[in-house]
Each structure stands twice: as structure tokens, then as C-alpha cells.
Scaffold this motif. Structure first.
Motif, PDB file in Angstrom:
ATOM      1  N   MET A   1      59.675  76.871  53.088  1.00 31.54           N
ATOM      2  CA  MET A   1      59.311  75.510  53.467  1.00 31.54           C
ATOM      3  C   MET A   1      60.202  74.516  52.718  1.00 31.54           C
ATOM      4  SD  MET A   1      55.632  73.562  53.124  1.00 31.54           S
ATOM      5  CE  MET A   1      54.856  74.565  54.394  1.00 31.54           C
ATOM      6  N   ILE A   2      60.566  73.437  53.399  1.00 36.53           N
ATOM      7  CA  ILE A   2      61.370  72.371  52.817  1.00 36.53           C
ATOM      8  C   ILE A   2      60.507  71.116  52.739  1.00 36.53           C
ATOM      9  CG2 ILE A   2      63.360  70.857  53.191  1.00 36.53           C
ATOM     10  CD1 ILE A   2      64.558  73.247  54.818  1.00 36.53           C
ATOM     11  N   THR A   3      60.549  70.451  51.594  1.00 36.46           N
ATOM     12  CA  THR A   3      59.771  69.232  51.425  1.00 36.46           C
ATOM     13  C   THR A   3      60.620  68.152  50.774  1.00 36.46           C
ATOM     14  OG1 THR A   3      57.766  70.567  51.095  1.00 36.46           O
ATOM     15  CG2 THR A   3      57.638  68.249  50.499  1.00 36.46           C
ATOM     16  N   TYR A   4      60.649  66.990  51.400  1.00 36.47           N
ATOM     17  CA  TYR A   4      61.247  65.799  50.795  1.00 36.47           C
ATOM     18  C   TYR A   4      60.098  64.938  50.278  1.00 36.47           C
ATOM     19  CZ  TYR A   4      65.564  66.870  53.412  1.00 36.47           C
ATOM     20  OH  TYR A   4      66.695  67.471  53.930  1.00 36.47           O
ATOM     21  N   LYS A   5      60.117  64.620  48.975  1.00 34.84           N
ATOM     22  CA  LYS A   5      59.054  63.813  48.383  1.00 34.84           C
ATOM     23  C   LYS A   5      59.626  62.520  47.827  1.00 34.84           C
ATOM     24  CE  LYS A   5      55.756  67.474  47.150  1.00 34.84           C
ATOM     25  NZ  LYS A   5      54.973  68.094  46.043  1.00 34.84           N
ATOM     26  N   ASN A   6      59.279  61.412  48.479  1.00 36.74           N
ATOM     27  CA  ASN A   6      59.689  60.071  48.032  1.00 36.74           C
ATOM     28  C   ASN A   6      61.191  59.994  47.771  1.00 36.74           C
ATOM     29  OD1 ASN A   6      56.785  60.603  46.251  1.00 36.74           O
ATOM     30  ND2 ASN A   6      56.849  59.028  47.848  1.00 36.74           N
ATOM     31  N   VAL A   7      61.958  60.574  48.709  1.00 30.88           N
ATOM     32  CA  VAL A   7      63.408  60.653  48.527  1.00 30.88           C
ATOM     33  C   VAL A   7      64.080  59.348  48.930  1.00 30.88           C
ATOM     34  CG1 VAL A   7      65.512  61.767  49.405  1.00 30.88           C
ATOM     35  CG2 VAL A   7      63.545  63.161  48.727  1.00 30.88           C
ATOM     36  N   GLY A   8      64.925  58.870  48.038  1.00 27.02           N
ATOM     37  CA  GLY A   8      65.742  57.696  48.324  1.00 27.02           C
ATOM     38  C   GLY A   8      67.180  57.960  47.941  1.00 27.02           C
ATOM     39  N   MET A   9      68.093  57.184  48.519  1.00 27.55           N
ATOM     40  CA  MET A   9      69.511  57.370  48.224  1.00 27.55           C
ATOM     41  C   MET A   9      70.198  56.017  48.241  1.00 27.55           C
ATOM     42  SD  MET A   9      71.591  59.818  47.487  1.00 27.55           S
ATOM     43  CE  MET A   9      73.207  59.431  46.812  1.00 27.55           C
ATOM     44  N   LYS A  10      70.892  55.721  47.146  1.00 36.23           N
ATOM     45  CA  LYS A  10      71.655  54.481  47.042  1.00 36.23           C
ATOM     46  C   LYS A  10      73.089  54.804  46.665  1.00 36.23           C
ATOM     47  CE  LYS A  10      67.815  51.467  45.644  1.00 36.23           C
ATOM     48  NZ  LYS A  10      67.312  50.556  44.589  1.00 36.23           N
ATOM     49  N   TYR A  11      74.023  54.071  47.266  1.00 40.53           N
ATOM     50  CA  TYR A  11      75.412  54.084  46.853  1.00 40.53           C
ATOM     51  C   TYR A  11      75.743  52.670  46.395  1.00 40.53           C
ATOM     52  CZ  TYR A  11      75.978  58.613  49.201  1.00 40.53           C
ATOM     53  OH  TYR A  11      75.858  59.923  49.580  1.00 40.53           O
ATOM     54  N   GLY A  12      75.782  52.463  45.085  1.00 40.58           N
ATOM     55  CA  GLY A  12      75.971  51.111  44.583  1.00 40.58           C
ATOM     56  C   GLY A  12      74.814  50.226  44.990  1.00 40.58           C
ATOM     57  N   GLN A  13      75.121  49.151  45.679  1.00 40.44           N
ATOM     58  CA  GLN A  13      74.081  48.230  46.143  1.00 40.44           C
ATOM     59  C   GLN A  13      73.527  48.605  47.515  1.00 40.44           C
ATOM     60  OE1 GLN A  13      72.896  45.719  44.118  1.00 40.44           O
ATOM     61  NE2 GLN A  13      74.247  46.734  42.631  1.00 40.44           N
ATOM     62  N   ASN A  14      74.117  49.621  48.144  1.00 39.93           N
ATOM     63  CA  ASN A  14      73.700  49.993  49.496  1.00 39.93           C
ATOM     64  C   ASN A  14      72.616  51.065  49.450  1.00 39.93           C
ATOM     65  OD1 ASN A  14      75.621  48.302  50.731  1.00 39.93           O
ATOM     66  ND2 ASN A  14      77.216  49.870  50.465  1.00 39.93           N
ATOM     67  N   THR A  15      71.505  50.809  50.099  1.00 38.08           N
ATOM     68  CA  THR A  15      70.419  51.787  50.196  1.00 38.08           C
ATOM     69  C   THR A  15      70.579  52.558  51.500  1.00 38.08           C
ATOM     70  OG1 THR A  15      68.931  50.380  48.922  1.00 38.08           O
ATOM     71  CG2 THR A  15      67.927  52.116  50.249  1.00 38.08           C
ATOM     72  N   ILE A  16      70.775  53.863  51.372  1.00 34.65           N
ATOM     73  CA  ILE A  16      71.006  54.724  52.538  1.00 34.65           C
ATOM     74  C   ILE A  16      69.705  55.309  53.067  1.00 34.65           C
ATOM     75  CG2 ILE A  16      72.334  56.690  53.412  1.00 34.65           C
ATOM     76  CD1 ILE A  16      74.015  54.320  52.360  1.00 34.65           C
ATOM     77  N   LEU A  17      68.813  55.684  52.157  1.00 34.37           N
ATOM     78  CA  LEU A  17      67.524  56.273  52.536  1.00 34.37           C
ATOM     79  C   LEU A  17      66.401  55.594  51.767  1.00 34.37           C
ATOM     80  CD1 LEU A  17      68.526  60.058  52.474  1.00 34.37           C
ATOM     81  CD2 LEU A  17      68.005  58.735  54.529  1.00 34.37           C
ATOM     82  N   HIS A  18      65.296  55.345  52.458  1.00 35.34           N
ATOM     83  CA  HIS A  18      64.153  54.664  51.857  1.00 35.34           C
ATOM     84  C   HIS A  18      62.936  55.586  51.851  1.00 35.34           C
ATOM     85  CE1 HIS A  18      66.090  50.606  52.453  1.00 35.34           C
ATOM     86  NE2 HIS A  18      66.658  51.252  53.462  1.00 35.34           N
ATOM     87  N   ASP A  19      62.512  56.042  50.710  1.00 38.79           N
ATOM     88  CA  ASP A  19      61.210  56.697  50.523  1.00 38.79           C
ATOM     89  C   ASP A  19      60.887  57.706  51.629  1.00 38.79           C
ATOM     90  OD1 ASP A  19      58.866  57.165  49.095  1.00 38.79           O
ATOM     91  OD2 ASP A  19      57.736  55.675  50.229  1.00 38.79           O
ATOM     92  N   ILE A  20      61.723  58.739  51.732  1.00 41.10           N
ATOM     93  CA  ILE A  20      61.554  59.758  52.767  1.00 41.10           C
ATOM     94  C   ILE A  20      60.540  60.809  52.330  1.00 41.10           C
ATOM     95  CG2 ILE A  20      62.696  61.569  54.099  1.00 41.10           C
ATOM     96  CD1 ILE A  20      63.635  58.764  54.869  1.00 41.10           C
ATOM     97  N   ASN A  21      59.520  61.021  53.148  1.00 42.88           N
ATOM     98  CA  ASN A  21      58.538  62.087  52.943  1.00 42.88           C
ATOM     99  C   ASN A  21      58.503  62.932  54.213  1.00 42.88           C
ATOM    100  OD1 ASN A  21      56.979  61.555  50.254  1.00 42.88           O
ATOM    101  ND2 ASN A  21      57.235  59.547  51.215  1.00 42.88           N
ATOM    102  N   LEU A  22      58.813  64.199  54.047  1.00 40.38           N
ATOM    103  CA  LEU A  22      59.053  65.038  55.218  1.00 40.38           C
ATOM    104  C   LEU A  22      58.873  66.499  54.847  1.00 40.38           C
ATOM    105  CD1 LEU A  22      60.359  65.546  58.077  1.00 40.38           C
ATOM    106  CD2 LEU A  22      62.576  65.340  56.940  1.00 40.38           C
ATOM    107  N   THR A  23      58.238  67.275  55.724  1.00 43.70           N
ATOM    108  CA  THR A  23      58.084  68.715  55.529  1.00 43.70           C
ATOM    109  C   THR A  23      58.648  69.459  56.735  1.00 43.70           C
ATOM    110  OG1 THR A  23      56.104  68.482  54.152  1.00 43.70           O
ATOM    111  CG2 THR A  23      56.445  70.617  55.198  1.00 43.70           C
ATOM    112  N   ILE A  24      59.455  70.480  56.476  1.00 46.85           N
ATOM    113  CA  ILE A  24      60.013  71.339  57.517  1.00 46.85           C
ATOM    114  C   ILE A  24      59.469  72.744  57.295  1.00 46.85           C
ATOM    115  CG2 ILE A  24      62.134  72.301  58.506  1.00 46.85           C
ATOM    116  CD1 ILE A  24      63.564  69.748  57.456  1.00 46.85           C
ATOM    117  N   ASN A  25      58.861  73.311  58.305  1.00 44.80           N
ATOM    118  CA  ASN A  25      58.186  74.602  58.161  1.00 44.80           C
ATOM    119  C   ASN A  25      59.150  75.781  58.266  1.00 44.80           C
ATOM    120  OD1 ASN A  25      55.577  73.330  58.044  1.00 44.80           O
ATOM    121  ND2 ASN A  25      55.673  73.077  60.259  1.00 44.80           N
TER     122      ASN A  25
END
Length: 310
Positions: A1-25
Motif C-alpha cells: 500500500m502507498i500512502t501520502y500523508k500531508n505531502v507538500g512540495m515547494k521549489y523556492g517560493q513556488n508551491t507545487i503540491l498542497h497538503d496531499i492525502n492519498l492512498t493507493i491499494n
């Protein structure tokens, strides 16, 4: 199982991902879809440590991805890119078996595994095993890339826009191949695409992203019938031909034509047909001045074949 918990990604001042919560079975063919720049490839690359999130954590088999040895992690995963990325200096067999070689598998077993995989995609190993990538067509190269990802029997395969460089015919064949291999090997596949039709065709479940935010997660049916946001509704616009469309259903050849009668109920949308077949086992109707008949069982079979109910 894959789980993303409150995942975010920033490059400098740029926010690429915002608070990702996701489960893949486990064993799921899961699609990440969205326009260019939505963050889907960034999410995918977190699974093999090509990208490390700046916030939150990604878990694979109940363990944080960042705690894995990166070399071992990647050897135990398959990865199929937009182009085939075959090593031009290695023949087909050696390309397929390269991860097996790195894992210390004997030459005889590598040869056997490559032959088995070539046969699974209808490439005769006697004819193709010793060919160089430059001697293959684009479609053949992509088939080899797909089975190379399966060589170590990984629990996870990552596919990043793997068919976007192919023409429509080869793209459809490659989709068919992955669906067949997924059904055969039951491997978890995370599939990235910007194409909504491809997402609907491939995904058992789909996550729709826009500007780094998950708009909706659901089955193709959920997303087409119950879009969660205006973005999802517009992205999967009904004007785009897909199997939730009467014209697509007619062209599939699965409907039985009957004699036209003006008294037949008129159907104009796929949703009408679905709703009626929830009430009755068989429904005779007219569509664009032609008569058709369909049973509930035939509709279920159609949705299972075309809609990704694998």
C-alpha cells in the motif's frame, strides 16, 4: 500500500503540491491525471526518491520512502518513461534483464525471463532478443520498455506519460497491453497522464489534480457521473468522446439493432440508458431515429470492458 500523508512540495517560493492525502491499494492500477504543471509527475517521482517532499511523508509498505536505501528501492520498482529509454548499446534481451543482472541473477535465468516476457507481448524471442533498440519500431520499443519494468516481478511500476509520444493506434495498443499485463501479474501500477480519455480507460481509480491540489479521487464512473468540482466537470467535458457517451456506445457495436418504431422511448444521453437499466432487465429504445435493445447484463459487461472495472 502507498500512502501520502500531508505531502507538500515547494521549489523556492513556488508551491507545487498542497497538503496531499492519498492512498493507493496493493494491486491497483491508479491514475494521476491533470493538466501540465498540476504536480502529478512530482507525486510519482516521490515514490522512487527522485523527488523528496518538503512537507509530510510518503509511505510504501508501511515504511517511509525516505528510510529506504535508494538503490534497493529502485531495483525493486519498474519505471516506464515517455520515451522507451532503452539503452542504445544493449540488445533487447540485455535491456530487459538489466535490473536482474544488477540483482545478481544468473545469465541463464536472465535469458529465460527475457524470453518469457517477450512472448507475453507477442515478440518472438528468437527473432527479437538479440536485436538492438534502433532495429525496433517505436511501438516495439515501448513494449520492451514495459516488460523491462516487469522483469524483476516488482510490487510497483511507475508509468509517467508512457504513451504520449505514440500515435493514436499505437497508444491504444499499448494501453491494451498494460491492461492485459496488469490483469495477468496483479502488480500495483501508478500511471501519470494529462489525457482524460486515457485516465478513464486505464484507471481503476483516478486522482484528478489541478495546481497542486487533488480535486477528486474516485472510479471512472464516480468522476463522470458525480464530478466534485467545476474543474473536474470541465476537464472531463461531455463533449469529449468517451464510453459514457451514446455515440461511443453505438460505435462499439455492442448494442443490438431492432426495427425502428416511433413509439420506442427516446434516449438522448448515456445516463438515461443507465438509469432505465437499473429499473428493468431489458430496454428497447430509439436513438437518432434507429431502434436498439440492451439488457442490464450487457450494460454491466460493457462498463467492465470499457470503463476499467478490472
Amino acid at each position: 500500500m502507498i500512502t501520502y500523508k500531508n505531502v507538500g512540495m515547494k521549489y523556492g517560493q513556488n508551491t507545487i503540491l498542497h497538503d496531499i492525502n492519498l492512498t493507493i491499494n496493493d494491486g491497483e492500477l491508479f491514475v494521476l491525471v491533470g493538466p501540465s504543471g498540476s504536480g502529478k509527475t512530482t507525486l510519482l517521482r516521490m515514490l522512487n526518491q527522485l523527488t523528496v517532499p518538503t512537507d509530510g511523508d510518503v509511505y510504501f509498505a508501511n515504511r517511509k520512502i525516505k528510510d529506504y536505501d535508494v538503490q534497493k528501492l529502485r531495483l525493486d520498482m519498474g519505471y516506464v518513461l515517455q520515451d522507451s529509454s532503452l539503452f542504445p548499446n544493449l540488445n533487447v534481451e540485455d535491456n530487459i534483464a538489466i535490473q536482474l543482472e544488477q540483482k545478481g541473477v544468473s545469465k541463464a535465468k536472465r535469458h529465460q525471463r527475457a524470453a518469457e516476457l517477450l512472448e507475453s507481448v507477442e515478440l518472438d524471442p528468437k527473432k527479437y532478443a538479440k536485436r538492438m533498440p534502433s532495429e525496433l519500431s517505436g511501438g516495439q520499443q515501448q513494449r520492451v520498455a514495459i516488460i523491462r519494468a516487469l522483469a524483476t516481478e516488482p510490487s510497483l511500476i511507475l508509468m509517467d506519460e508512457s504513451f504520449s509520444a505514440l500515435d493514436p493506434v499505437l497508444r491504444k495498443k499499448s494501453q491494451d497491453l498494460v491492461l492485459k499485463l496488469h490483469q495477468q501479474f496483479k502488480t500495483t501500477i501508478v500511471f501519470v497522464t494529462h489525457d482524460m480519455q486515457e485516465a478513464l480507460r486505464m484507471g481503476q481509480r483516478i486522482a484528478v489534480l489541478n495546481k497542486g491540489v487533488i480535486q477528486q479521487i474516485g472510479t471512472p464512473h464516480d468522476i463522470m457521473q458525480h464530478p466534485a468540482t467545476d474543474f473536474v466537470r470541465q476537464f472531463f467535458d461531455s463533449k469529449t468522446p468517451h464510453w459514457w457517451n451514446m455515440d461511443f456506445l453505438i460505435e462499439s457495436g455492442l448494442l443490438r439493432e431492432i426495427s425502428f418504431d416511433e413509439k420506442l422511448p427516446v434516449v438522448t444521453e448515456f445516463k438515461q440508458l443507465m438509469n432505465k437499466l437499473r429499473e428493468v432487465n431489458q430496454f428497447d429504445f430509439q436513438y437518432q431515429n434507429k431502434g436498439y435493445s440492451m439488457t442490464a447484463q450487457e450494460l454491466i459487461a460493457y462498463l467492465g470492458q470499457e470503463g476499467g472495472s478490472r
